[in-house]
Design a protein around this motif. Structure first.
Motif, PDB file in Angstrom:
ATOM      1  N   MET A 182      -2.204 -13.564  -3.641  1.00  0.00           N
ATOM      2  CA  MET A 182      -0.886 -13.981  -3.160  1.00  0.00           C
ATOM      3  C   MET A 182       0.224 -13.259  -3.918  1.00  0.00           C
ATOM      4  O   MET A 182       0.064 -12.904  -5.090  1.00  0.00           O
ATOM      5  CB  MET A 182      -0.721 -15.487  -3.322  1.00  0.00           C
ATOM      6  N   GLY A 183       1.333 -13.065  -3.251  1.00  0.00           N
ATOM      7  CA  GLY A 183       2.471 -12.373  -3.868  1.00  0.00           C
ATOM      8  C   GLY A 183       3.763 -13.103  -3.594  1.00  0.00           C
ATOM      9  O   GLY A 183       4.287 -13.061  -2.480  1.00  0.00           O
ATOM     10  N   THR A 185       6.075 -13.812  -6.776  1.00  0.00           N
ATOM     11  CA  THR A 185       6.988 -13.518  -7.884  1.00  0.00           C
ATOM     12  C   THR A 185       7.582 -12.113  -7.792  1.00  0.00           C
ATOM     13  O   THR A 185       6.854 -11.137  -7.654  1.00  0.00           O
ATOM     14  CB  THR A 185       6.229 -13.664  -9.220  1.00  0.00           C
ATOM     15  N   GLY A 189      13.110 -13.215  -9.791  1.00  0.00           N
ATOM     16  CA  GLY A 189      12.848 -14.648  -9.666  1.00  0.00           C
ATOM     17  C   GLY A 189      11.391 -14.963  -9.412  1.00  0.00           C
ATOM     18  O   GLY A 189      10.776 -14.368  -8.524  1.00  0.00           O
ATOM     19  N   SER A 191       9.958 -18.646 -10.514  1.00  0.00           N
ATOM     20  CA  SER A 191      10.022 -20.067 -10.169  1.00  0.00           C
ATOM     21  C   SER A 191      10.919 -20.250  -8.946  1.00  0.00           C
ATOM     22  O   SER A 191      10.580 -20.979  -8.016  1.00  0.00           O
ATOM     23  CB  SER A 191      10.607 -20.883 -11.329  1.00  0.00           C
ATOM     24  N   PHE A 220       4.552  -9.693 -10.179  1.00  0.00           N
ATOM     25  CA  PHE A 220       3.206 -10.140 -10.590  1.00  0.00           C
ATOM     26  C   PHE A 220       2.374 -10.212  -9.319  1.00  0.00           C
ATOM     27  O   PHE A 220       2.733 -10.933  -8.379  1.00  0.00           O
ATOM     28  CB  PHE A 220       3.235 -11.526 -11.241  1.00  0.00           C
ATOM     29  N   PHE A 221       1.270  -9.504  -9.291  1.00  0.00           N
ATOM     30  CA  PHE A 221       0.434  -9.440  -8.097  1.00  0.00           C
ATOM     31  C   PHE A 221      -0.999  -9.315  -8.620  1.00  0.00           C
ATOM     32  O   PHE A 221      -1.482  -8.209  -8.870  1.00  0.00           O
ATOM     33  CB  PHE A 221       0.854  -8.209  -7.289  1.00  0.00           C
ATOM     34  N   SER A 222      -1.617 -10.466  -8.847  1.00  0.00           N
ATOM     35  CA  SER A 222      -2.938 -10.437  -9.494  1.00  0.00           C
ATOM     36  C   SER A 222      -4.021 -10.068  -8.499  1.00  0.00           C
ATOM     37  O   SER A 222      -3.888 -10.299  -7.300  1.00  0.00           O
ATOM     38  CB  SER A 222      -3.249 -11.802 -10.112  1.00  0.00           C
ATOM     39  N   LYS A 264      -1.700  -7.724 -20.655  1.00  0.00           N
ATOM     40  CA  LYS A 264      -1.541  -9.174 -20.864  1.00  0.00           C
ATOM     41  C   LYS A 264      -2.108  -9.640 -22.206  1.00  0.00           C
ATOM     42  O   LYS A 264      -2.992  -8.997 -22.767  1.00  0.00           O
ATOM     43  CB  LYS A 264      -2.267  -9.924 -19.744  1.00  0.00           C
ATOM     44  N   LEU A 427      -1.932 -19.319 -20.140  1.00  0.00           N
ATOM     45  CA  LEU A 427      -1.740 -18.793 -18.792  1.00  0.00           C
ATOM     46  C   LEU A 427      -1.704 -19.888 -17.735  1.00  0.00           C
ATOM     47  O   LEU A 427      -0.818 -19.894 -16.867  1.00  0.00           O
ATOM     48  CB  LEU A 427      -2.845 -17.768 -18.476  1.00  0.00           C
ATOM     49  N   TRP A 431       1.475 -19.778 -15.028  1.00  0.00           N
ATOM     50  CA  TRP A 431       1.453 -19.352 -13.612  1.00  0.00           C
ATOM     51  C   TRP A 431       1.321 -20.560 -12.694  1.00  0.00           C
ATOM     52  O   TRP A 431       1.021 -21.656 -13.127  1.00  0.00           O
ATOM     53  CB  TRP A 431       0.399 -18.272 -13.357  1.00  0.00           C
ATOM     54  N   GLY A 433       3.656 -22.197 -11.432  1.00  0.00           N
ATOM     55  CA  GLY A 433       4.668 -23.205 -11.755  1.00  0.00           C
ATOM     56  C   GLY A 433       4.536 -23.602 -13.211  1.00  0.00           C
ATOM     57  O   GLY A 433       3.607 -24.327 -13.583  1.00  0.00           O
ATOM     58  N   ALA A 434       5.483 -23.119 -14.032  1.00  0.00           N
ATOM     59  CA  ALA A 434       5.435 -23.414 -15.477  1.00  0.00           C
ATOM     60  C   ALA A 434       5.776 -24.891 -15.714  1.00  0.00           C
ATOM     61  O   ALA A 434       6.136 -25.612 -14.791  1.00  0.00           O
ATOM     62  CB  ALA A 434       6.398 -22.486 -16.208  1.00  0.00           C
ATOM     63  N   GLY A 435       5.646 -25.317 -16.988  1.00  0.00           N
ATOM     64  CA  GLY A 435       5.742 -26.739 -17.340  1.00  0.00           C
ATOM     65  C   GLY A 435       6.948 -27.462 -16.758  1.00  0.00           C
ATOM     66  O   GLY A 435       6.815 -28.520 -16.134  1.00  0.00           O
ATOM     67  N   LEU A 440       9.584 -31.141 -12.858  1.00  0.00           N
ATOM     68  CA  LEU A 440      10.615 -31.330 -11.821  1.00  0.00           C
ATOM     69  C   LEU A 440       9.969 -31.605 -10.464  1.00  0.00           C
ATOM     70  O   LEU A 440      10.500 -32.378  -9.661  1.00  0.00           O
ATOM     71  CB  LEU A 440      11.518 -30.085 -11.739  1.00  0.00           C
TER      72      LEU A 440
END
Ligand code: FAD
Length: 549
Positions: A182-183, A185, A189, A191, A220-222, A264, A427, A431, A433-435, A440
């Motif tokens: 998935m892409g 990010t 931006g 989040s 970021f495109f893992s 990384k 990690l 990824w 959605g951070a904390g 939120l």
């Protein structure tokens, strides 16, 4: 070089251990969430992923990291990532275990426990090697979103659910199995994906629906060697979700260019890239302009995997700590028999079992889409479990590492796995959605009807079993009803997490585990570091339960 000394008092590594048979917390959680589940396949997987030869593959895939081959030697773009054969061996094993799209297959769906079984397998595989689980997790997660383009899903479903792995860049229908990424990010931006600038212009319509030309980038495109991706791009109607295959139906390569691979901290076996799309071809999935909710259907499942993955990493780190301290002598006895080390190990064991219980409770909801309580709990517990379990991960890994002393900090061989776990831990917290984003998101979930009632219902079976849990069960639904401010969101996510963990342990764990968890995490008889449980704790019982052999 010379025989100046004999090597002794260094532990034998933890290899050739059945990771399922030795994991009582996992077995208990499965029995609670799916009574009667046939666990024989998980035991077979536990044997395989705990074997010395698979651990060698894990080490090699992390030492010989992926290499980008942007051009061939004649200067033509090829955009290939080359992996060590051990990476492919791990991917083969993970797909054979059905950890990617398999739970959406008809046979698995008929069991009624497809997602829970797969969740347990995912945790076990994490103890072997977590970085290959990035493309595995994304391939698992795409289905709910992709099903909104029925034509594409019909064409791709059998390869997405098959247990075969094929790393070649060829047309999907010529392959026995496929993977997807998935892409979202972009540089400006992550989040806040509404800031995406990648543009998609309508190019026509065919049997996969509306076709677009995509121009822009992803920061970021893992796993860029996946066969296709769900991406977000701006169409005239706003941010939309698009299906972008690497190889187009006519067999040509899509206009997707890998700029470079990320260097990384951890997750070394997995290639994460930066890419550009130059008029790449993609098809609309779902409603135009509704890309965010569309791709969030995928995010919900990858967030589950972040919680499962961290619970798996915790279990792995704990097992290594127990293995080491049982064999290492200091000051006249095994480390595991030193009172203060007992406190550290028991405290880690509590955290690990609570993480396992919460992650698998969440996984169960995915098997019961028609159950209203499960639906509300999924919405509530996804951000809570992703936030809290992942937030505890790094601290946990540091403490487990310290149990091994200096050896824990060394990368090389056998016990060097601990360093790999430590580097991997942050990690899952960042990824998907951070904390803060998770906390939120919990507030958004609370706006939905029935959140307070559902939480009260979830905690009800543990009523009267510990006074500190009763206090939380009395007050939390009221706090949920009143809605916390953004400033208070992390604290609320933490409190919901530990309350649900305690209620689960009340129903599944021995009294020593449940009592110590409530005393420390709920009643405040605890310090700010692991290893500060009260003196009356049932240390030996907790440690014995956690032993990996
Ligand atoms: C190894 C790796 C692989 C990845 N692979 C992929 C991939 O395959 N596809 C993909 O799309 N992405 C991928 N990502 C990107 C990842 O999902 C993002 O990095 C993440 O979502 C955060 O976005 P950001 O980096 O832009 O940080 P930002 O959005 O700038 O966030 C920075 C910090 O601010 C906080 N924050 C943001 N908004 C608020 C707010 N309103 N209130 C309070 N705090 C806030 C966040 O919690 C975070 O802590 C990957 C990341 C990594 C590290």
């Amino acid at each position: 070089m010379t025989a100046t000394h004999e090597v002794f008092n260094q532990p034998a590594p933890l290899v050739n251990v059945n990771l399922f048979d030795g994991n009582r917390a996992l077995q208990t959680a499965l029995a609670f969430n799916a009574p009667g589940l046939d666990t024989a396949p998980l035991s077979a997987l536990g044997e395989r992923v705990g074997s010395a030869d698979m651990q060698t593959h894990a080490r090699l895939a992390n030492v010989f990291t992926p290499q980008l081959k942007s051009h061939d030697r004649f200067g033509r773009r090829v955009d290939q990532v080359e992996f060590h054969p051990s990476y492919h061996a791990l991917m083969t094993e993970a797909t054979r275990a059905g950890l990617h799209g398999t739970p959406f297959g008809e046979v698995e769906q008929a069991t009624g426990h497809a997602h829970l079984s797969r969740a347990a397998g995912f945790m076990l595989f994490t103890e072997l090697e977590p970085s290959v689980l990035c493309p595995i997790s994304m391939t698992y997660a795409v289905t709910p979103a992709l099903q909104d383009n029925a034509a594409i899903y019909r064409d791709w479903a059998s390869q997405l659910t098959s247990r075969a792995y094929d790393p070649t860049s060829t047309l999907w229908k010529d392959k026995p199995g496929v993977t997807m990424g998935m892409g979202m990010t972009e540089k400006q931006g992550g989040s806040d994906v509404r800031a995406n600038t990648t543009q998609a212009v309508l190019d026509g319509e065919d049997n996969w629906g509306q076709r677009f030309r995509v121009t822009g980038h992803k920061w970021f495109f893992s796993a860029p060697m996946c066969d296709a991706f769900l991406i977000l791009a701006q169409t005239p109607s706003g941010l939309s979700c698009l299906f972008l295959p690497r190889v187009l139906p006519d067999g040509s390569l899509n206009q997707l260019f890998i700029q470079r691979l990320k260097d990384k901290l951890g997750n070394k076996g997995n290639a994460s890239s930066e890419v550009e799309f130059v008029g790449a071809t993609a098809w609309l999935v779902g409603e135009e302009g509704r890309g965010v909710p569309q791709i969030l259907a995928m995010g919900t499942m990858t967030r589950l995997d972040c919680a499962l993955g961290t619970a798996g990493l915790m279990r792995h780190a704990l097992s290594l700590a127990l293995n080491h301290t049982a064999q290492r002598q200091a000051f006249g006895k095994a480390l595991i028999d030193q009172p203060l080390m007992k406190n550290v190990l028991a405290d880690l064991a509590l955290e690990s079992e609570a993480a396992t219980a919460l992650a698998l409770r969440l996984a169960r909801t995915f098997d019961r889409p028609g159950d209203e309580h499960e639906r509300v709990m999924q919405r509530l517990l996804t951000p809570v479990a992703k936030f809290w379990i992942c937030k505890r991960g790094s601290h946990f890994a540091q403490e487990a590492m310290e149990c091994l002393g200096g050896n824990g900090y060394v990368e090389e061989g056998g016990e060097g796995v601990m360093a790999r776990i430590y580097r991997e831990m942050p990690l899952n917290s960042i990824w998907e959605g951070a904390g803060n984003i998770m906390a939120l998101d919990l507030l958004r979930a609370l706006r939905k009807a029935n959140a307070a009632a559902a939480l009260a219902h979830e905690l009800a079976p543990a009523r009267g079993m510990h006074p500190a849990l009763d206090v939380l069960a009395d007050t939390l639904p009221i706090r949920v009803e009143q809605m916390a401010s953004e400033m208070e969101a992390r604290r609320l996510a933490q409190d919901v997490a530990v309350a649900v963990q305690a209620a689960l342990l009340a129903q599944t764990a021995p009294a020593a585990v449940f009592g110590a968890f409530c005393e420390s995490r709920l009643a405040g008889h605890w310090g700010h570091s692991f290893g500060s449980l009260g003196a009356g704790t049932g240390f030996d019982a907790i440690i014995a339960r956690a032993q990996p052999r």
